[in-house]
Design a protein around this motif. Structure first.
Motif, PDB file in Angstrom:
ATOM      1  N   GLY A  45      47.987  -5.407  39.807  1.00  0.00           N
ATOM      2  CA  GLY A  45      49.351  -4.978  39.528  1.00  0.00           C
ATOM      3  C   GLY A  45      49.432  -3.474  39.704  1.00  0.00           C
ATOM      4  O   GLY A  45      48.489  -2.845  40.176  1.00  0.00           O
ATOM      5  N   LEU A  46      50.531  -2.911  39.299  1.00  0.00           N
ATOM      6  CA  LEU A  46      50.665  -1.454  39.393  1.00  0.00           C
ATOM      7  C   LEU A  46      49.672  -0.792  38.437  1.00  0.00           C
ATOM      8  O   LEU A  46      49.534  -1.233  37.290  1.00  0.00           O
ATOM      9  CB  LEU A  46      52.088  -1.020  39.059  1.00  0.00           C
ATOM     10  CG  LEU A  46      53.140  -1.429  40.081  1.00  0.00           C
ATOM     11  CD1 LEU A  46      54.533  -1.050  39.592  1.00  0.00           C
ATOM     12  CD2 LEU A  46      52.865  -0.803  41.432  1.00  0.00           C
ATOM     13  N   PRO A  47      49.004   0.256  38.889  1.00  0.00           N
ATOM     14  CA  PRO A  47      47.966   0.874  38.055  1.00  0.00           C
ATOM     15  C   PRO A  47      48.498   1.879  37.041  1.00  0.00           C
ATOM     16  O   PRO A  47      47.793   2.782  36.620  1.00  0.00           O
ATOM     17  CB  PRO A  47      47.064   1.547  39.092  1.00  0.00           C
ATOM     18  CG  PRO A  47      47.973   1.892  40.208  1.00  0.00           C
ATOM     19  CD  PRO A  47      48.995   0.781  40.246  1.00  0.00           C
ATOM     20  N   PHE A  48      49.755   1.741  36.680  1.00  0.00           N
ATOM     21  CA  PHE A  48      50.351   2.612  35.680  1.00  0.00           C
ATOM     22  C   PHE A  48      51.510   1.882  35.035  1.00  0.00           C
ATOM     23  O   PHE A  48      52.022   0.893  35.554  1.00  0.00           O
ATOM     24  CB  PHE A  48      50.822   3.949  36.273  1.00  0.00           C
ATOM     25  CG  PHE A  48      51.613   3.796  37.544  1.00  0.00           C
ATOM     26  CD1 PHE A  48      52.961   3.469  37.517  1.00  0.00           C
ATOM     27  CD2 PHE A  48      50.998   3.984  38.774  1.00  0.00           C
ATOM     28  CE1 PHE A  48      53.680   3.315  38.679  1.00  0.00           C
ATOM     29  CE2 PHE A  48      51.706   3.845  39.952  1.00  0.00           C
ATOM     30  CZ  PHE A  48      53.061   3.507  39.904  1.00  0.00           C
ATOM     31  N   LYS A  49      51.913   2.371  33.884  1.00  0.00           N
ATOM     32  CA  LYS A  49      52.992   1.768  33.116  1.00  0.00           C
ATOM     33  C   LYS A  49      54.342   2.210  33.687  1.00  0.00           C
ATOM     34  O   LYS A  49      54.529   3.387  33.977  1.00  0.00           O
ATOM     35  CB  LYS A  49      52.839   2.231  31.665  1.00  0.00           C
ATOM     36  CG  LYS A  49      53.674   1.534  30.674  1.00  0.00           C
ATOM     37  CD  LYS A  49      53.198   1.963  29.287  1.00  0.00           C
ATOM     38  CE  LYS A  49      54.270   1.837  28.261  1.00  0.00           C
ATOM     39  NZ  LYS A  49      53.813   2.295  26.953  1.00  0.00           N
ATOM     40  N   ILE A  50      55.241   1.270  33.842  1.00  0.00           N
ATOM     41  CA  ILE A  50      56.604   1.569  34.296  1.00  0.00           C
ATOM     42  C   ILE A  50      57.515   1.489  33.075  1.00  0.00           C
ATOM     43  O   ILE A  50      57.549   0.471  32.375  1.00  0.00           O
ATOM     44  CB  ILE A  50      57.085   0.547  35.356  1.00  0.00           C
ATOM     45  CG1 ILE A  50      56.146   0.507  36.551  1.00  0.00           C
ATOM     46  CG2 ILE A  50      58.506   0.836  35.779  1.00  0.00           C
ATOM     47  CD1 ILE A  50      56.162   1.746  37.393  1.00  0.00           C
ATOM     48  N   GLU A  51      58.238   2.578  32.794  1.00  0.00           N
ATOM     49  CA  GLU A  51      59.128   2.586  31.638  1.00  0.00           C
ATOM     50  C   GLU A  51      60.279   3.552  31.872  1.00  0.00           C
ATOM     51  O   GLU A  51      60.201   4.418  32.742  1.00  0.00           O
ATOM     52  CB  GLU A  51      58.379   2.950  30.369  1.00  0.00           C
ATOM     53  CG  GLU A  51      57.690   4.295  30.438  1.00  0.00           C
ATOM     54  CD  GLU A  51      56.803   4.571  29.237  1.00  0.00           C
ATOM     55  OE1 GLU A  51      56.625   5.759  28.934  1.00  0.00           O
ATOM     56  OE2 GLU A  51      56.308   3.634  28.604  1.00  0.00           O
ATOM     57  N   LEU A  52      61.309   3.384  31.103  1.00  0.00           N
ATOM     58  CA  LEU A  52      62.448   4.296  31.173  1.00  0.00           C
ATOM     59  C   LEU A  52      62.063   5.636  30.567  1.00  0.00           C
ATOM     60  O   LEU A  52      61.214   5.688  29.665  1.00  0.00           O
ATOM     61  CB  LEU A  52      63.643   3.714  30.417  1.00  0.00           C
ATOM     62  CG  LEU A  52      64.254   2.459  31.030  1.00  0.00           C
ATOM     63  CD1 LEU A  52      65.307   1.880  30.084  1.00  0.00           C
ATOM     64  CD2 LEU A  52      64.857   2.753  32.385  1.00  0.00           C
ATOM     65  N   PRO A  53      62.691   6.728  31.019  1.00  0.00           N
ATOM     66  CA  PRO A  53      62.398   8.042  30.422  1.00  0.00           C
ATOM     67  C   PRO A  53      62.704   8.031  28.924  1.00  0.00           C
ATOM     68  O   PRO A  53      63.601   7.330  28.467  1.00  0.00           O
ATOM     69  CB  PRO A  53      63.338   8.995  31.157  1.00  0.00           C
ATOM     70  CG  PRO A  53      63.813   8.264  32.349  1.00  0.00           C
ATOM     71  CD  PRO A  53      63.673   6.804  32.068  1.00  0.00           C
ATOM     72  N   ARG A  54      61.932   8.818  28.185  1.00  0.00           N
ATOM     73  CA  ARG A  54      62.145   8.907  26.741  1.00  0.00           C
ATOM     74  C   ARG A  54      63.447   9.602  26.391  1.00  0.00           C
ATOM     75  O   ARG A  54      63.982   9.413  25.321  1.00  0.00           O
ATOM     76  CB  ARG A  54      61.003   9.681  26.088  1.00  0.00           C
ATOM     77  CG  ARG A  54      59.784   8.862  25.834  1.00  0.00           C
ATOM     78  CD  ARG A  54      58.811   9.669  25.051  1.00  0.00           C
ATOM     79  NE  ARG A  54      57.972  10.358  26.040  1.00  0.00           N
ATOM     80  CZ  ARG A  54      57.014  11.178  25.751  1.00  0.00           C
ATOM     81  NH1 ARG A  54      56.775  11.478  24.500  1.00  0.00           N
ATOM     82  NH2 ARG A  54      56.288  11.733  26.682  1.00  0.00           N
ATOM     83  N   TYR A  55      63.914  10.442  27.276  1.00  0.00           N
ATOM     84  CA  TYR A  55      65.064  11.270  26.963  1.00  0.00           C
ATOM     85  C   TYR A  55      66.277  10.814  27.756  1.00  0.00           C
ATOM     86  O   TYR A  55      66.171  10.341  28.878  1.00  0.00           O
ATOM     87  CB  TYR A  55      64.754  12.739  27.270  1.00  0.00           C
ATOM     88  CG  TYR A  55      63.491  13.197  26.580  1.00  0.00           C
ATOM     89  CD1 TYR A  55      63.455  13.341  25.201  1.00  0.00           C
ATOM     90  CD2 TYR A  55      62.329  13.453  27.296  1.00  0.00           C
ATOM     91  CE1 TYR A  55      62.298  13.735  24.556  1.00  0.00           C
ATOM     92  CE2 TYR A  55      61.165  13.857  26.657  1.00  0.00           C
ATOM     93  CZ  TYR A  55      61.164  13.999  25.281  1.00  0.00           C
ATOM     94  OH  TYR A  55      60.021  14.387  24.649  1.00  0.00           O
ATOM     95  N   SER A  56      67.449  11.010  27.176  1.00  0.00           N
ATOM     96  CA  SER A  56      68.685  10.629  27.856  1.00  0.00           C
ATOM     97  C   SER A  56      68.927  11.554  29.043  1.00  0.00           C
ATOM     98  O   SER A  56      68.415  12.679  29.096  1.00  0.00           O
ATOM     99  CB  SER A  56      69.863  10.732  26.877  1.00  0.00           C
ATOM    100  OG  SER A  56      70.113  12.101  26.569  1.00  0.00           O
ATOM    101  N   THR A  57      69.727  11.082  29.978  1.00  0.00           N
ATOM    102  CA  THR A  57      70.054  11.909  31.140  1.00  0.00           C
ATOM    103  C   THR A  57      70.810  13.160  30.711  1.00  0.00           C
ATOM    104  O   THR A  57      70.656  14.210  31.327  1.00  0.00           O
ATOM    105  CB  THR A  57      70.877  11.126  32.170  1.00  0.00           C
ATOM    106  OG1 THR A  57      72.023  10.567  31.530  1.00  0.00           O
ATOM    107  CG2 THR A  57      70.062  10.006  32.791  1.00  0.00           C
TER     108      THR A  57
END
Length: 90
Positions: A45-57
């Motif tokens: 699989g992808l070798p890193f975690k995919i996640e939304l940014p911690r901070y709002s736009t």
């Protein structure tokens, strides 16, 4: 080991940033991409975690604005809080 040529398109700015990073790490773009593929196969699989940014736009935009203001030599500077508050009341 035989090799295969692959073509892909990426944003020019991203290409510049990645090339600079990989060069500083002593890697070519081809070597870095091969490392990524090897890790993907190893991890199945992808070798890193995919996640939304911690901070709002909005927060990210505000941080960018603050950095731009700080870098601008024409931005007014204050050494006295009373002066700053007086200007903000105008």
């Amino acid at each position: 080991m035989s090799t295969v040529a692959k073509n892909f398109r990426i944003d020019s700015r991203l290409n510049e940033q990645a090339t600079d990073l990989f060069n500083r790490l002593g890697l070519s773009m081809s070597q870095a991409f091969s490392l990524f593929l090897q890790q993907a196969v190893l991890h199945r699989g992808l070798p890193f975690k995919i996640e939304l940014p911690r901070y709002s736009t909005e927060l990210i935009a505000a941080i960018k604005e603050a950095k731009d203001l700080e870098a601008n030599p024409h931005t007014k500077r204050y050494t006295d809080m009373d002066e700053m508050w007086a200007d903000s009341d105008k």
